[in-house]
Motif scaffolding. Structure first.
Motif, PDB file in Angstrom:
ATOM      1  N   SER A  48      17.848  -3.433  -1.240  1.00 55.17           N
ATOM      2  CA  SER A  48      17.360  -2.070  -0.758  1.00 55.17           C
ATOM      3  C   SER A  48      18.288  -1.777   0.617  1.00 55.17           C
ATOM      4  O   SER A  48      18.070  -2.560   1.389  1.00 55.17           O
ATOM      5  CB  SER A  48      15.807  -1.829  -0.687  1.00 55.17           C
ATOM      6  OG  SER A  48      15.793  -0.360  -0.138  1.00 55.17           O
ATOM      7  N   SER A  49      19.008  -0.834   0.448  1.00 53.43           N
ATOM      8  CA  SER A  49      19.804  -0.576   1.772  1.00 53.43           C
ATOM      9  C   SER A  49      19.089   0.652   2.644  1.00 53.43           C
ATOM     10  O   SER A  49      19.294   0.740   3.444  1.00 53.43           O
ATOM     11  CB  SER A  49      21.167   0.056   1.279  1.00 53.43           C
ATOM     12  OG  SER A  49      21.007   1.086   0.544  1.00 53.43           O
ATOM     13  N   SER A  50      18.001   1.412   1.949  1.00 55.17           N
ATOM     14  CA  SER A  50      17.315   2.231   2.688  1.00 55.17           C
ATOM     15  C   SER A  50      16.127   1.432   3.615  1.00 55.17           C
ATOM     16  O   SER A  50      15.471   0.655   3.061  1.00 55.17           O
ATOM     17  CB  SER A  50      16.582   3.231   1.792  1.00 55.17           C
ATOM     18  OG  SER A  50      15.706   2.704   0.765  1.00 55.17           O
ATOM     19  N   PRO A  51      15.774   2.085   4.708  1.00 61.11           N
ATOM     20  CA  PRO A  51      14.886   1.805   5.535  1.00 61.11           C
ATOM     21  C   PRO A  51      13.327   1.932   5.249  1.00 61.11           C
ATOM     22  O   PRO A  51      12.445   1.824   5.827  1.00 61.11           O
ATOM     23  CB  PRO A  51      15.161   1.985   6.901  1.00 61.11           C
ATOM     24  CG  PRO A  51      15.759   3.201   6.624  1.00 61.11           C
ATOM     25  CD  PRO A  51      16.698   3.203   5.375  1.00 61.11           C
ATOM     26  N   SER A  52      13.085   2.414   3.923  1.00 59.44           N
ATOM     27  CA  SER A  52      11.958   2.709   3.542  1.00 59.44           C
ATOM     28  C   SER A  52      10.923   1.645   3.238  1.00 59.44           C
ATOM     29  O   SER A  52      11.319   0.467   3.180  1.00 59.44           O
ATOM     30  CB  SER A  52      12.130   3.623   2.464  1.00 59.44           C
ATOM     31  OG  SER A  52      12.628   3.027   1.301  1.00 59.44           O
ATOM     32  N   SER A  53       9.730   2.051   2.740  1.00 59.50           N
ATOM     33  CA  SER A  53       8.681   1.180   2.394  1.00 59.50           C
ATOM     34  C   SER A  53       9.081   0.245   1.165  1.00 59.50           C
ATOM     35  O   SER A  53       8.588  -0.741   1.016  1.00 59.50           O
ATOM     36  CB  SER A  53       7.224   1.588   2.288  1.00 59.50           C
ATOM     37  OG  SER A  53       7.558   2.533   1.233  1.00 59.50           O
ATOM     38  N   THR A  56      11.394  -5.222  -1.949  1.00 59.86           N
ATOM     39  CA  THR A  56      12.238  -5.835  -2.305  1.00 59.86           C
ATOM     40  C   THR A  56      12.483  -7.266  -1.616  1.00 59.86           C
ATOM     41  O   THR A  56      12.593  -8.227  -2.263  1.00 59.86           O
ATOM     42  CB  THR A  56      13.701  -5.082  -1.860  1.00 59.86           C
ATOM     43  OG1 THR A  56      13.776  -3.905  -2.501  1.00 59.86           O
ATOM     44  CG2 THR A  56      15.028  -5.990  -2.111  1.00 59.86           C
ATOM     45  N   ASP A  57      11.720  -7.389  -0.409  1.00 59.29           N
ATOM     46  CA  ASP A  57      11.990  -8.516   0.075  1.00 59.29           C
ATOM     47  C   ASP A  57      10.800  -9.438  -0.738  1.00 59.29           C
ATOM     48  O   ASP A  57      11.035 -10.693  -0.800  1.00 59.29           O
ATOM     49  CB  ASP A  57      11.332  -8.390   1.620  1.00 59.29           C
ATOM     50  CG  ASP A  57      12.196  -7.768   2.574  1.00 59.29           C
ATOM     51  OD1 ASP A  57      13.704  -7.796   2.257  1.00 59.29           O
ATOM     52  OD2 ASP A  57      11.907  -7.279   3.560  1.00 59.29           O
ATOM     53  N   ALA A  58       9.837  -8.875  -1.041  1.00 60.43           N
ATOM     54  CA  ALA A  58       8.879  -9.822  -1.842  1.00 60.43           C
ATOM     55  C   ALA A  58       9.500 -10.128  -3.247  1.00 60.43           C
ATOM     56  O   ALA A  58       9.330 -11.276  -3.535  1.00 60.43           O
ATOM     57  CB  ALA A  58       7.434  -9.012  -1.913  1.00 60.43           C
ATOM     58  N   GLU A  59      10.254  -9.183  -3.593  1.00 57.33           N
ATOM     59  CA  GLU A  59      10.924  -9.565  -5.208  1.00 57.33           C
ATOM     60  C   GLU A  59      11.984 -10.870  -4.811  1.00 57.33           C
ATOM     61  O   GLU A  59      12.142 -11.547  -5.683  1.00 57.33           O
ATOM     62  CB  GLU A  59      11.598  -8.369  -5.673  1.00 57.33           C
ATOM     63  CG  GLU A  59      10.690  -7.560  -6.299  1.00 57.33           C
ATOM     64  CD  GLU A  59      11.494  -6.142  -6.632  1.00 57.33           C
ATOM     65  OE1 GLU A  59      12.503  -6.044  -6.456  1.00 57.33           O
ATOM     66  OE2 GLU A  59      10.723  -5.351  -7.210  1.00 57.33           O
ATOM     67  N   THR A  60      12.638 -10.782  -3.614  1.00 62.02           N
ATOM     68  CA  THR A  60      13.568 -11.543  -3.249  1.00 62.02           C
ATOM     69  C   THR A  60      12.861 -13.030  -3.238  1.00 62.02           C
ATOM     70  O   THR A  60      13.460 -14.136  -3.469  1.00 62.02           O
ATOM     71  CB  THR A  60      14.398 -11.425  -2.069  1.00 62.02           C
ATOM     72  OG1 THR A  60      15.114 -10.065  -2.284  1.00 62.02           O
ATOM     73  CG2 THR A  60      15.528 -12.202  -1.711  1.00 62.02           C
ATOM     74  N   GLU A  61      11.783 -12.915  -2.350  1.00 63.50           N
ATOM     75  CA  GLU A  61      11.226 -14.182  -2.155  1.00 63.50           C
ATOM     76  C   GLU A  61      10.726 -14.837  -3.369  1.00 63.50           C
ATOM     77  O   GLU A  61      10.641 -16.144  -3.757  1.00 63.50           O
ATOM     78  CB  GLU A  61       9.970 -14.090  -1.156  1.00 63.50           C
ATOM     79  CG  GLU A  61       9.258 -15.141  -0.688  1.00 63.50           C
ATOM     80  CD  GLU A  61      10.374 -16.289  -0.237  1.00 63.50           C
ATOM     81  OE1 GLU A  61      10.077 -17.621  -0.328  1.00 63.50           O
ATOM     82  OE2 GLU A  61      11.059 -15.947   0.559  1.00 63.50           O
ATOM     83  N   ARG A  62      10.085 -14.168  -4.471  1.00 70.02           N
ATOM     84  CA  ARG A  62       9.659 -14.670  -5.733  1.00 70.02           C
ATOM     85  C   ARG A  62      10.918 -15.207  -6.459  1.00 70.02           C
ATOM     86  O   ARG A  62      10.805 -16.154  -7.142  1.00 70.02           O
ATOM     87  CB  ARG A  62       8.937 -13.424  -6.539  1.00 70.02           C
ATOM     88  CG  ARG A  62       7.602 -13.163  -6.045  1.00 70.02           C
ATOM     89  CD  ARG A  62       6.737 -12.239  -7.149  1.00 70.02           C
ATOM     90  NE  ARG A  62       7.409 -10.776  -7.298  1.00 70.02           N
ATOM     91  CZ  ARG A  62       7.302  -9.865  -6.580  1.00 70.02           C
ATOM     92  NH1 ARG A  62       6.377  -9.944  -5.520  1.00 70.02           N
ATOM     93  NH2 ARG A  62       7.701  -8.737  -6.833  1.00 70.02           N
ATOM     94  N   TRP A  63      11.916 -14.252  -6.417  1.00 66.82           N
ATOM     95  CA  TRP A  63      13.237 -15.058  -6.975  1.00 66.82           C
ATOM     96  C   TRP A  63      13.658 -16.084  -6.836  1.00 66.82           C
ATOM     97  O   TRP A  63      13.829 -17.248  -7.098  1.00 66.82           O
ATOM     98  CB  TRP A  63      14.408 -13.880  -7.031  1.00 66.82           C
ATOM     99  CG  TRP A  63      15.402 -14.399  -7.452  1.00 66.82           C
ATOM    100  CD1 TRP A  63      15.985 -14.501  -8.611  1.00 66.82           C
ATOM    101  CD2 TRP A  63      16.661 -15.109  -6.519  1.00 66.82           C
ATOM    102  NE1 TRP A  63      17.353 -15.141  -8.816  1.00 66.82           N
ATOM    103  CE2 TRP A  63      17.740 -15.367  -7.280  1.00 66.82           C
ATOM    104  CE3 TRP A  63      16.923 -14.975  -5.329  1.00 66.82           C
ATOM    105  CZ2 TRP A  63      18.909 -15.946  -6.807  1.00 66.82           C
ATOM    106  CZ3 TRP A  63      17.904 -15.561  -4.539  1.00 66.82           C
ATOM    107  CH2 TRP A  63      18.723 -16.200  -5.498  1.00 66.82           C
ATOM    108  N   ARG A  64      13.505 -16.575  -5.121  1.00 59.57           N
ATOM    109  CA  ARG A  64      13.970 -17.827  -4.697  1.00 59.57           C
ATOM    110  C   ARG A  64      13.042 -18.684  -4.966  1.00 59.57           C
ATOM    111  O   ARG A  64      13.321 -19.912  -5.286  1.00 59.57           O
ATOM    112  CB  ARG A  64      13.843 -17.522  -2.951  1.00 59.57           C
ATOM    113  CG  ARG A  64      14.981 -16.872  -2.515  1.00 59.57           C
ATOM    114  CD  ARG A  64      15.123 -17.083  -0.970  1.00 59.57           C
ATOM    115  NE  ARG A  64      16.331 -16.246  -0.376  1.00 59.57           N
ATOM    116  CZ  ARG A  64      16.222 -15.285   0.576  1.00 59.57           C
ATOM    117  NH1 ARG A  64      15.218 -14.922   1.082  1.00 59.57           N
ATOM    118  NH2 ARG A  64      17.242 -14.625   0.844  1.00 59.57           N
TER     119      ARG A  64
END
Length: 172
Positions: A109-114, A119-127
């Motif tokens: 996500s390029s927007s600084p919204s919530s 997206t950070d959580a999704e990326t961590e789950r993906w990793r």
């Protein structure tokens, strides 16, 4: 010889095989709580590996992630590790887990919204899924059959030096 306590593990495996996703999710979560060697051996003996391999393909929720984490444990420990590797290979784990390991990360996500934290959580789950998939692949390739299934039956001539001369190409 089956133990009387195996009935609990047989029931758990039955839930892993359920058509209901909520039961499969809770069963995969419960498998993660089994940490003693006798319990792990009972899970393998009762056939937990094949349904865990199927559940591992689920990219949503926690069931797939828990199934892969359980496969890491089952294929790596104790005397039942070899049997669970064979069960995983029989269940097509190499192709399933290779697909997971090669999945693209979720879009950032390029927007600084919530939604950025989501997206950070999704990326961590993906990793976590990718890393655990690679761990299971490492475990199954300890067996020759797993290595052959992962790498193929032959290697390119460039990969294996025929003369054993340190990997230099002939004529060079």
């Amino acid at each position: 010889m089956p133990d009387d306590n195996d009935s609990v593990y047989r029931d758990l495996v039955g839930f892993l095989k359920s058509d209901r996703s909520d039961l499969r999710t809770k069963a995969a979560e419960a498998v993660l709580t089994v940490t003693d060697m006798d319990g792990i051996a009972a899970l393998v003996r009762c056939g937990a590996v094949p349904p865990l391999c199927r559940i591992a393909s689920d990219p949503t929720g926690t069931a797939g992630r828990d199934a892969i984490a359980s496969l890491v444990r089952l294929t790596s420990v104790g005397p039942s590790g070899s049997q669970s590797v064979e069960d995983a290979l029989d269940s097509g784990a190499v192709s399933r887990l290779t697909e997971i390991a090669l999945e693209s990360p979720p879009p950032s996500s390029s927007s600084p919204s919530s939604s950025s934290s989501t997206t950070d959580a999704e990326t961590e789950r993906w990793r976590e899924r990718v890393n655990s998939s690679l761990a299971v692949l490492a475990n199954v390739t300890r067996a020759e059959r797993g290595s052959v299934e992962f790498c193929g039956r032959s290697l390119p001539d460039e990969a294996v030096s025929a003369g054993g001369g340190g990997g230099e190409h002939e004529g060079g």
